[in-house]
Every structure is written in structure tokens, then in C-alpha cells.
Design a protein around this motif. Sequence first.
Motif, PDB file in Angstrom:
ATOM      1  N   ILE A 128     -29.170 -44.921 -34.403  1.00  0.00           N
ATOM      2  CA  ILE A 128     -30.123 -45.209 -35.478  1.00  0.00           C
ATOM      3  C   ILE A 128     -30.600 -46.662 -35.423  1.00  0.00           C
ATOM      4  CG2 ILE A 128     -30.414 -45.336 -37.981  1.00  0.00           C
ATOM      5  CD1 ILE A 128     -28.535 -42.908 -38.151  1.00  0.00           C
ATOM      6  N   MET A 129     -29.660 -47.605 -35.412  1.00  0.00           N
ATOM      7  CA  MET A 129     -30.048 -49.016 -35.504  1.00  0.00           C
ATOM      8  C   MET A 129     -30.672 -49.541 -34.202  1.00  0.00           C
ATOM      9  SD  MET A 129     -29.335 -49.765 -38.594  1.00  0.00           S
ATOM     10  CE  MET A 129     -29.517 -51.522 -38.580  1.00  0.00           C
ATOM     11  N   MET A 130     -30.040 -49.276 -33.065  1.00  0.00           N
ATOM     12  CA  MET A 130     -30.535 -49.838 -31.808  1.00  0.00           C
ATOM     13  C   MET A 130     -31.928 -49.330 -31.431  1.00  0.00           C
ATOM     14  SD  MET A 130     -28.589 -52.208 -31.194  1.00  0.00           S
ATOM     15  CE  MET A 130     -29.453 -52.761 -29.742  1.00  0.00           C
ATOM     16  N   PRO A 131     -32.273 -48.058 -31.634  1.00  0.00           N
ATOM     17  CA  PRO A 131     -33.662 -47.675 -31.354  1.00  0.00           C
ATOM     18  C   PRO A 131     -34.666 -48.439 -32.218  1.00  0.00           C
ATOM     19  CG  PRO A 131     -32.291 -45.727 -31.440  1.00  0.00           C
ATOM     20  CD  PRO A 131     -31.445 -46.875 -31.894  1.00  0.00           C
ATOM     21  N   GLN A 173     -25.520 -56.984 -27.543  1.00  0.00           N
ATOM     22  CA  GLN A 173     -25.243 -55.647 -28.083  1.00  0.00           C
ATOM     23  C   GLN A 173     -23.937 -55.642 -28.863  1.00  0.00           C
ATOM     24  OE1 GLN A 173     -27.063 -52.686 -27.824  1.00  0.00           O
ATOM     25  NE2 GLN A 173     -25.546 -51.835 -29.194  1.00  0.00           N
ATOM     26  N   ASN A 174     -22.892 -56.281 -28.319  1.00  0.00           N
ATOM     27  CA  ASN A 174     -21.596 -56.312 -28.998  1.00  0.00           C
ATOM     28  C   ASN A 174     -21.653 -57.122 -30.289  1.00  0.00           C
ATOM     29  OD1 ASN A 174     -20.258 -54.654 -27.184  1.00  0.00           O
ATOM     30  ND2 ASN A 174     -19.773 -56.356 -25.831  1.00  0.00           N
ATOM     31  N   ILE A 175     -22.443 -58.180 -30.320  1.00  0.00           N
ATOM     32  CA  ILE A 175     -22.606 -58.954 -31.560  1.00  0.00           C
ATOM     33  C   ILE A 175     -23.295 -58.101 -32.623  1.00  0.00           C
ATOM     34  CG2 ILE A 175     -23.847 -60.892 -32.609  1.00  0.00           C
ATOM     35  CD1 ILE A 175     -23.289 -62.465 -30.048  1.00  0.00           C
ATOM     36  N   ILE A 176     -24.332 -57.387 -32.222  1.00  0.00           N
ATOM     37  CA  ILE A 176     -25.029 -56.510 -33.170  1.00  0.00           C
ATOM     38  C   ILE A 176     -24.088 -55.422 -33.667  1.00  0.00           C
ATOM     39  CG2 ILE A 176     -26.890 -54.804 -33.384  1.00  0.00           C
ATOM     40  CD1 ILE A 176     -28.509 -56.624 -31.442  1.00  0.00           C
ATOM     41  N   ASP A 177     -23.317 -54.821 -32.741  1.00  0.00           N
ATOM     42  CA  ASP A 177     -22.338 -53.808 -33.130  1.00  0.00           C
ATOM     43  C   ASP A 177     -21.355 -54.365 -34.156  1.00  0.00           C
ATOM     44  OD1 ASP A 177     -23.554 -52.153 -31.311  1.00  0.00           O
ATOM     45  OD2 ASP A 177     -21.864 -52.090 -29.915  1.00  0.00           O
ATOM     46  N   PHE A 178     -20.834 -55.572 -33.883  1.00  0.00           N
ATOM     47  CA  PHE A 178     -19.875 -56.193 -34.794  1.00  0.00           C
ATOM     48  C   PHE A 178     -20.478 -56.409 -36.177  1.00  0.00           C
ATOM     49  CE2 PHE A 178     -18.409 -60.095 -36.834  1.00  0.00           C
ATOM     50  CZ  PHE A 178     -17.098 -59.748 -37.088  1.00  0.00           C
ATOM     51  N   LEU A 179     -21.688 -56.938 -36.225  1.00  0.00           N
ATOM     52  CA  LEU A 179     -22.324 -57.216 -37.518  1.00  0.00           C
ATOM     53  C   LEU A 179     -22.543 -55.930 -38.314  1.00  0.00           C
ATOM     54  CD1 LEU A 179     -24.886 -59.966 -36.469  1.00  0.00           C
ATOM     55  CD2 LEU A 179     -22.752 -60.261 -37.750  1.00  0.00           C
ATOM     56  N   ILE A 180     -22.965 -54.883 -37.643  1.00  0.00           N
ATOM     57  CA  ILE A 180     -23.188 -53.609 -38.348  1.00  0.00           C
ATOM     58  C   ILE A 180     -21.868 -53.020 -38.811  1.00  0.00           C
ATOM     59  CG2 ILE A 180     -24.012 -51.239 -38.074  1.00  0.00           C
ATOM     60  CD1 ILE A 180     -26.194 -52.404 -36.208  1.00  0.00           C
ATOM     61  N   ILE A 181     -20.838 -53.072 -37.963  1.00  0.00           N
ATOM     62  CA  ILE A 181     -19.517 -52.550 -38.347  1.00  0.00           C
ATOM     63  C   ILE A 181     -18.963 -53.356 -39.520  1.00  0.00           C
ATOM     64  CG2 ILE A 181     -17.113 -52.350 -37.578  1.00  0.00           C
ATOM     65  CD1 ILE A 181     -18.278 -51.660 -34.779  1.00  0.00           C
ATOM     66  N   ALA A 182     -19.066 -54.679 -39.447  1.00  0.00           N
ATOM     67  CA  ALA A 182     -18.569 -55.517 -40.542  1.00  0.00           C
ATOM     68  C   ALA A 182     -19.307 -55.207 -41.837  1.00  0.00           C
ATOM     69  CB  ALA A 182     -18.724 -56.993 -40.183  1.00  0.00           C
ATOM     70  N   PHE A 183     -20.623 -54.992 -41.757  1.00  0.00           N
ATOM     71  CA  PHE A 183     -21.396 -54.662 -42.951  1.00  0.00           C
ATOM     72  C   PHE A 183     -20.975 -53.303 -43.514  1.00  0.00           C
ATOM     73  CE2 PHE A 183     -25.144 -52.777 -45.007  1.00  0.00           C
ATOM     74  CZ  PHE A 183     -25.329 -53.705 -46.015  1.00  0.00           C
TER      75      PHE A 183
END
Length: 143
Positions: free
Chosen positions: A41-44, A87-97
Motif C-alpha cells: 500500500i505505502m510503497m506504491p 526502504q528499511n528507514i521507511i519500513d521502520f517509520l511506518i512500523i513505529a507509527f
Amino acid sequence: MGKFLSDFKEFAMKGNVVDMAVGVIIGGAFGKIVTSLVNDIMMPVISLASGDVNFNQLTYTLRPETKDAAGEVITQAINFNYGMFIQNIIDFLIIAFCIFMAIRFINRFKKKEEETPAAPPAPTKEEELLTQIRDILEKQNKQ
């Protein structure tokens, strides 16, 4: 050996260990949901906003691969894969949120539970008797 097994059984059946196991299992399932949220959802949407850039493929070649005359690779290329880092930074931020929102939701639910006042305890027989005596005395004083 019997003491070892009984000690292990006691340890494994403690509430904290069982609670932790349940938390790990639920955390794994939650991780799959968040991974799907990020990847599907987010990455596209981010890719569309950034001009169809696939972050996983962003690299900087430090040393290109070398091939011999037959086309066989002699030395592999050395790449700086900064896209995976992004990509991993974006993943982390979304997971943390997502975790922040889940904990916030749980805390709101707990707060509402705590705010609900408990029903007062039923009066004891002594309190009922004292209340009756008070009421009788009030009636006598009014007369």
C-alpha cells in the motif's frame, strides 16, 4: 532428571512466560500485516509520488564487474545499495507509527475502563440497622 523436568515445567507454566509467548506470536502476525501495509500500500504510493522510483533498485556501483573475452565474470561488481537503506528507514517509520497507534488505542481503551466507576459495595447489616435507627430518630424529631 526428574527435578530438572519439574523445574522446567514450573518455569514454562508461569504466567509471564506464557504471556510472552502469546505476545511473540501476535507480534509476528502484526509484523506480517505491517509488512503488507508497507510493501503493498505505502510503497506504491511513495513510488508514484517519487516518479516510479523503486527504492530497492537504487545503487551506486563502487567497482563494476569485470569479464574475460568469453563473457565469464572474473570479479563481481561492488555496489553501494543505498536504496535498500532508504526502504528499511521507511519500513521502520511506518512500523513505529503503527505500533504507536496500536498502543495509543489500547491506552484509550484502558483509560475508559478505569474511568468507569465501580458500583458501591452493598451496605452491611450494621449499616442497614444504623440507617433504620437514623430514619426513626428523624421522624421522632419532626413530630
